[in-house]
Design an enzyme around this catalytic site. Structure first.
Site, short mmCIF file in Angstrom:
data_model
loop_
_atom_site.label_atom_id
_atom_site.label_comp_id
_atom_site.label_asym_id
_atom_site.label_seq_id
_atom_site.Cartn_x
_atom_site.Cartn_y
_atom_site.Cartn_z
N HIS A 104 -15.59 -9.23 0.34
CA HIS A 104 -14.71 -10.09 1.02
C HIS A 104 -14.68 -11.55 0.34
O HIS A 104 -13.76 -11.88 -0.37
CB HIS A 104 -14.74 -10.19 2.38
CG HIS A 104 -13.90 -11.18 3.02
ND1 HIS A 104 -14.24 -12.43 3.42
CD2 HIS A 104 -12.61 -10.84 3.43
CE1 HIS A 104 -13.30 -13.08 3.87
NE2 HIS A 104 -11.97 -12.25 3.81
N ARG A 106 -3.56 -1.52 -6.43
CA ARG A 106 -2.49 -3.02 -6.28
C ARG A 106 -2.98 -3.82 -7.45
O ARG A 106 -4.04 -3.71 -8.18
CB ARG A 106 -2.77 -3.63 -4.92
CG ARG A 106 -4.27 -4.11 -4.83
CD ARG A 106 -4.56 -4.79 -3.55
NE ARG A 106 -5.78 -4.78 -3.13
CZ ARG A 106 -6.61 -4.84 -1.95
NH1 ARG A 106 -5.80 -4.66 -0.91
NH2 ARG A 106 -7.81 -4.91 -2.00
N CYS A 112 8.62 -39.53 -12.36
CA CYS A 112 7.17 -39.80 -12.96
C CYS A 112 6.25 -40.04 -11.75
O CYS A 112 5.09 -40.59 -11.78
CB CYS A 112 7.25 -41.14 -13.66
SG CYS A 112 7.95 -42.55 -12.79
N TYR A 143 13.10 -34.71 -17.98
CA TYR A 143 11.85 -34.47 -18.24
C TYR A 143 11.05 -34.63 -17.16
O TYR A 143 11.68 -35.30 -15.89
CB TYR A 143 11.26 -35.58 -19.32
CG TYR A 143 11.44 -36.97 -18.81
CD1 TYR A 143 10.44 -37.64 -17.92
CD2 TYR A 143 12.58 -37.64 -19.10
CE1 TYR A 143 10.53 -38.93 -17.59
CE2 TYR A 143 12.57 -39.18 -18.84
CZ TYR A 143 11.47 -39.55 -18.00
OH TYR A 143 11.71 -41.01 -17.49
N MET A 188 -5.48 -7.54 8.34
CA MET A 188 -5.25 -6.71 9.26
C MET A 188 -6.13 -5.44 9.26
O MET A 188 -7.11 -5.47 8.72
CB MET A 188 -3.72 -6.40 9.19
CG MET A 188 -2.85 -7.66 9.17
SD MET A 188 -1.20 -7.02 8.91
CE MET A 188 -1.23 -6.63 7.14
N SER A 240 14.22 -42.99 -13.86
CA SER A 240 13.13 -42.23 -13.59
C SER A 240 12.74 -42.19 -11.88
O SER A 240 12.50 -43.26 -11.50
CB SER A 240 11.98 -42.97 -14.43
OG SER A 240 10.72 -42.19 -14.18
N GLY A 265 -7.78 -7.61 3.88
CA GLY A 265 -8.90 -7.68 5.05
C GLY A 265 -8.19 -8.46 6.21
O GLY A 265 -9.06 -8.56 7.03
N LYS A 274 0.65 -1.32 -0.09
CA LYS A 274 -0.01 -0.21 -0.06
C LYS A 274 1.08 1.30 -0.14
O LYS A 274 0.85 2.22 -0.92
CB LYS A 274 -0.86 -0.03 1.23
CG LYS A 274 -2.15 1.04 1.22
CD LYS A 274 -2.88 0.78 2.27
CE LYS A 274 -3.55 -0.69 2.17
NZ LYS A 274 -4.36 -1.02 3.61
N ARG A 323 -3.56 2.94 8.35
CA ARG A 323 -3.93 1.70 7.62
C ARG A 323 -2.62 0.42 7.57
O ARG A 323 -1.61 1.10 7.65
CB ARG A 323 -4.14 1.59 6.43
CG ARG A 323 -5.42 2.54 6.13
CD ARG A 323 -5.48 2.94 4.31
NE ARG A 323 -6.51 3.77 4.24
CZ ARG A 323 -7.66 3.72 3.88
NH1 ARG A 323 -8.22 2.50 3.78
NH2 ARG A 323 -8.64 4.36 3.83
C1 PEP Z 1 6.37 -43.72 -7.67
O1 PEP Z 1 6.92 -44.76 -6.85
O2 PEP Z 1 6.64 -42.54 -7.68
C2 PEP Z 1 5.86 -44.13 -8.96
C3 PEP Z 1 5.76 -43.45 -10.00
O3 PEP Z 1 5.28 -45.43 -8.85
P1 PEP Z 1 3.90 -45.81 -8.44
O4 PEP Z 1 3.21 -44.94 -8.03
O5 PEP Z 1 3.30 -46.64 -9.52
O6 PEP Z 1 4.40 -46.92 -7.27
#
Ligand code: PEP
Ligand code: MG
Length: 840
Positions: free
Chosen positions: A425, A311, A800, A820, A92, A733, A90, A21, A81
């Site tokens: 709000h 803001r 993954c 990835y 404070m 992975s 909102g 502010k 303020r």
């Molecule tokens: C994991 O363990 O992160 C994974 C991707 O395998 P799952 O969830 O199938 O055990």
């Protein structure tokens, strides 16, 4: 150390010190807008105040008093303020009309000549000051006001109440009032709702708030006065058109509290055309200067416009995307900035879509309110924020919301209020959270005692389902079906920019050809994880895998295995075809065998018959297979070591499917992934077995195909010995689900039961299965990656686990230089955006 700034001394660059502010007011002063003058007490001073045992030091006191001299206006009436460096709307306190005493009131009356106005402002100050500084309940003042007609008569009564409640005389001296006000604003940094808000929004508790002391302007001065809130663009749709509301003869709090229903801003053009024009000019100037959509508070005193605050405005997900794109196209910001403007977690909400048209037509419409924040929600009606529970689908229905409702709003699916405008709000908070919200539905009558509401000629009891649309403001009885994924052109455009910018490849976790199609539409670049066991949960295939698991060792088992993978080959072909040349990382069987075993008696009878054995013998076989601790039991590559035929046949099915697809003209890039590796020799053994099988296949078919063979890294030991494992792997992975489970000793399935208590007691923050624990699990990932890459220069590294779709974790994986990330198809768009933002 300088602890107090005049507006003209500051600017936006000093926001950490002057708060949002204060910094913005200083900036607006710099660009020559009509700002009432003032001073700012810094966040440094606030931190010092807490270090000093919650005392304003002599030095700070003197500095405040000295700087107050720069506000020339006499008599001195100011607002005091709060203003943190990060907006906490909102949360404070604010005190208005500070400076009144009997003499000042007389002085003001001499020029304004409106006794009602002067004494109601004075009375309002006493009640606000008493409530905020001393904690005297407002309703005690309201009770006196109800019984007293003349505002002038309120003053001695209010002061007497103050004295009775606090044991002290009401402070008459303006400087003392200001110092006490500053003191209490500092304290409001640590009120319960501010602490909760910071927790929910990951704001540092040590930041502190600045305090802005500013000349009052009076929106309740006369009928040519008023106050309003205006957004430079529509915060729900993003349209380039100002959006807001105002109230004639009112002060700022009246709008935010949502007690009186305000007029739409367009009406101001008719009522005060000159002021409206000036407002437009100011809005334009502010937006151009701040390069973002602005949320502006203004006051008009006797037809003169004052800008009180600006803001960057909170906005619905859809609006965030549209505004970012429009501003890029208008040349205000770059593509990179546009990409940074959209919060990835909001993209998921955008993809939440809308109600099915057909379902809407058939639904019972109960009523309509103001569409305050877009999205749709279905849930059980709940009238009390405290009763809204985690993981329960709830619509919070309130007369009006206040900051006390924050937790309820955070947990509810949607918000519905009887009172309040689009900037009240509830609306602002819901929009910030990307939650569907309807306000101002006056047709609702809530009966708190019987816990029910009356709307559209019906009584809806607490716990019953309703459905609400933040696009139309409509409220329906029961559950209305929600349409999947609305993936509009604006979203596609911003994602295409993110796609160009990002470095990380974004793959999908997909198990079926249908998943692949969806993921590709969302921009996924291949599969990072295909959990092949998921294919077996489909009805016909479950018997085939049961046959494999329970069949007699030897010929019988081997035959069942061949049959099983013959079935699976078709799925693989579907996947390869839909991938159209993108990489397919297919994981060999992973889960504990018990997941597939028949549990119902009827199923067991069928199974025994299929195997040609007695039910009793089947029970013995089942019992032998049972693990006491299945997640750490006979699963993953351990199955492969016990039954090499299983992994060999599955590897063959993958490559055969790939060869067949290639023959049909589809390019293919298979990767075979071994789960649950803990030791290099384990992987080396399986690699040899599978490779031999695939070589036989190549020999039989007289053709070859490039493929990769690698492993999941999901056991802490594998991270620590990643150099050895990398020598026999083409890729890693990280399976961060299992890695989190095993590193923290927390069950993936059960930890929700007690982690809430950990969070409540401040032992743990966040959800480790959602956002990676960078402190420890992250260290294992970092170590494993480094060791792996040192040992194998060509190693591809990805992730993954569920964390692959979490923006905060994605930033971590970007920092590790991963190749990835992989997440469920539905999360791919937000992951692409997060990947781009992490790279910028
Ligand atoms: C994991 O363990 O992160 C994974 C991707 O395998 P799952 O969830 O199938 O055990
Ligand atoms: Mg796993």
């Amino acid at each position: 150390m300088k602890q107090v700034y005049e507006f003209r001394e500051g600017g936006k660059d000093l926001i950490p010190l002057l708060g949002g502010k204060g910094g913005n007011l200083a900036e607006m002063t710099k660009i020559g807008l009509a700002i009432p003058n003032g001073i700012i007490v810094t966040t440094d001073a606030c931190r010092e105040y807490f270090r000093n045992g919650k005392k304003i030091s002599e030095e700070l006191r003197n500095e405040i008093l000295e700087k107050l001299e720069t506000i020339q206006k006499k008599p001195l009436l100011v607002s005091v303020r709060s203003g943190a460096p990060i907006s906490m709307p909102g949360m404070m306190d604010t005190i208005l009309n500070v400076g009144f005493n009997d003499a000042v009131a007389e002085e003001v009356l001499a020029s304004i000549k409106d006794e009602t106005f002067v004494y109601s402002s004075y009375a309002r100050f006493i009640s606000m000051f008493s409530e905020i500084v001393q904690g005297v309940e407002k309703k005690k003042f309201d009770k006196i006001a109800e019984e007293t007609k003349n505002p002038k008569d309120l003053i001695p009564l209010y002061k007497a109440l103050y004295e009775k409640e606090t044991g002290e005389k009401f402070p008459e001296e303006v400087k003392e009032q200001i110092l006490m006000a500053v003191n209490s604003i500092f304290n409001s940094w640590n009120n319960e709702r501010a602490i909760l808000y910071r927790k929910l929004n990951n704001i540092d508790d040590n930041m502190g708030t600045a305090v802005v002391v500013q000349e009052m302007v009076f929106g309740n001065f006369n009928n040519k006065s008023g106050t309003g809130v205006v957004f430079s663009r529509n915060p729900s749709t993003g349209e380039k058109q100002i959006f807001g509301e105002y109230l004639i003869c009112a002060q700022g709090e009246d709008i935010v509290a949502g007690i009186r229903t305000p007029e739409p801003i367009a009406k101001l053009q008719e009522e005060m055309p000159k002021v409206y024009e000036e407002l437009l000019e100011n809005i334009h100037k502010l937006e151009q200067h701040n390069k973002d959509m602005q949320d502006i508070e203004f006051t008009i005193q006797d037809e003169k416009l004052y800008i009180l605050q600006t803001r960057n405005g909170k906005r619905a997900p859809k609006a965030a995307v549209k505004i970012a794109i429009d501003m890029q196209e208008e040349g205000i910001i770059s593509k990179e900035e546009a990409v940074l403007r959209v919060d990835p977690s909001l993209v998921n909400q955008l993809l939440n879509g809308d109600f099915e048209e057909k379902a809407v037509k058939e639904a019972t419409l109960l009523g309509k309110g103001l569409a305050a924040s877009s999205g749709v929600a279905v849930g059980r009606v709940m009238f009390d924020s405290k009763r809204v529970k985690i993981r329960e689908k709830t619509i919070l229905v309130r007369e009006e919301t206040s900051p006390e409702d924050l937790k309820g709003i955070a947990l509810a699916q949607g918000i519905l209020t009887v009172k309040g405008g689009a900037t009240s709000h509830g609306a602002v908070v819901a929009r910030g959270m990307g939650k569907c919200c309807i306000t101002g539905c006056g047709a609702i009558k809530i009966n708190e005692i019987d816990r029910e509401m009356y709307i559209g000629g019906r009584t809806v009891k607490e716990g019953e389902f309703i459905s609400i649309s933040g696009y139309t403001g409509e409220i329906y009885l029961g559950k209305v079906a929600i349409k999947e994924a609305s993936y509009d052109d604006d979203l596609k455009k911003i994602l295409s920019w993110a796609y160009e910018i990002k470095r990380l490849q974004v793959r999908m976790n997909a198990d079926t050809p249908e998943d692949v199609k969806m993921g590709k539409d969302f921009g996924a670049e291949g599969i990072g994880l295909c959990r092949t066991e998921h294919m077996f949960f489909q009805k016909d295939k479950i018997w085939a895998i049961r046959q494999v698991i329970l069949g007699e060792e030897g010929e019988e088992k081997n035959k069942a295995i061949e049959k099983l993978f013959e079935l699976q080959k078709e799925d693989f072909m579907g996947i390869f075809k839909n991938l159209n040349g993108d990489v397919a990382n297919i994981r060999l069987l992973d889960p504990p065998v018990h997941e597939f075993l028949p549990k119902e008696k009827a199923d067991k009878i069928i199974m025994a018959k299929n195997l040609g054995i007695h039910l009793y013998d089947l029970e013995i076989r089942i019992r032998k297979l049972k693990d006491e601790n299945p997640m750490l039991g006979h699963r993953g590559c351990r199955l492969g070591v016990s039954y090499p035929r299983l992994y060999k046949a599955q590897g063959r099915a993958i490559i055969e499917a790939a060869l067949d697809c290639r023959k049909e003209g589809h390019p293919v890039h298979p990767e075979i992934m071994i789960p649950f590796t803990m030791e290099a020799k384990e992987l080396a053994y399986l690699r040899k077995e599978i490779t031999e099988e695939i070589e036989c296949l190549f020999e039989e078919r007289q053709e070859r195909l490039d493929y990769k063979l690698g492993t999941m890294i999901e056991i802490p030991r594998a991270c620590l010995l990643a150099n050895e494992i990398a020598e026999v792997a083409d890729f890693f992975s990280f399976g961060t689900n299992d890695l989190t489970q095993m590193s923290m000793g927390l069950s993936r399935d059960d930890s929700v039961k007690f982690l809430d208590q950990y969070r409540e007691k401040g032992i743990w923050e966040g959800e480790p299965f959602y956002s990676i624990d960078q402190k420890a699990v992250g260290k294992l990932v970092e170590y494993g990656t480094r060791l792996g890459r040192e040992a194998n220069k060509n190693l591809t590294v990805g992730i993954c686990g569920e964390h692959g779709g979490d923006p905060k974790s994605i930033e971590f994986f970007e920092r590790q230089g991963f190749d990835y990330i992989s997440c469920s198809p539905f999360r791919v768009p937000s992951a692409i955006l997060a990947a781009a933002q992490s790279y910028l």
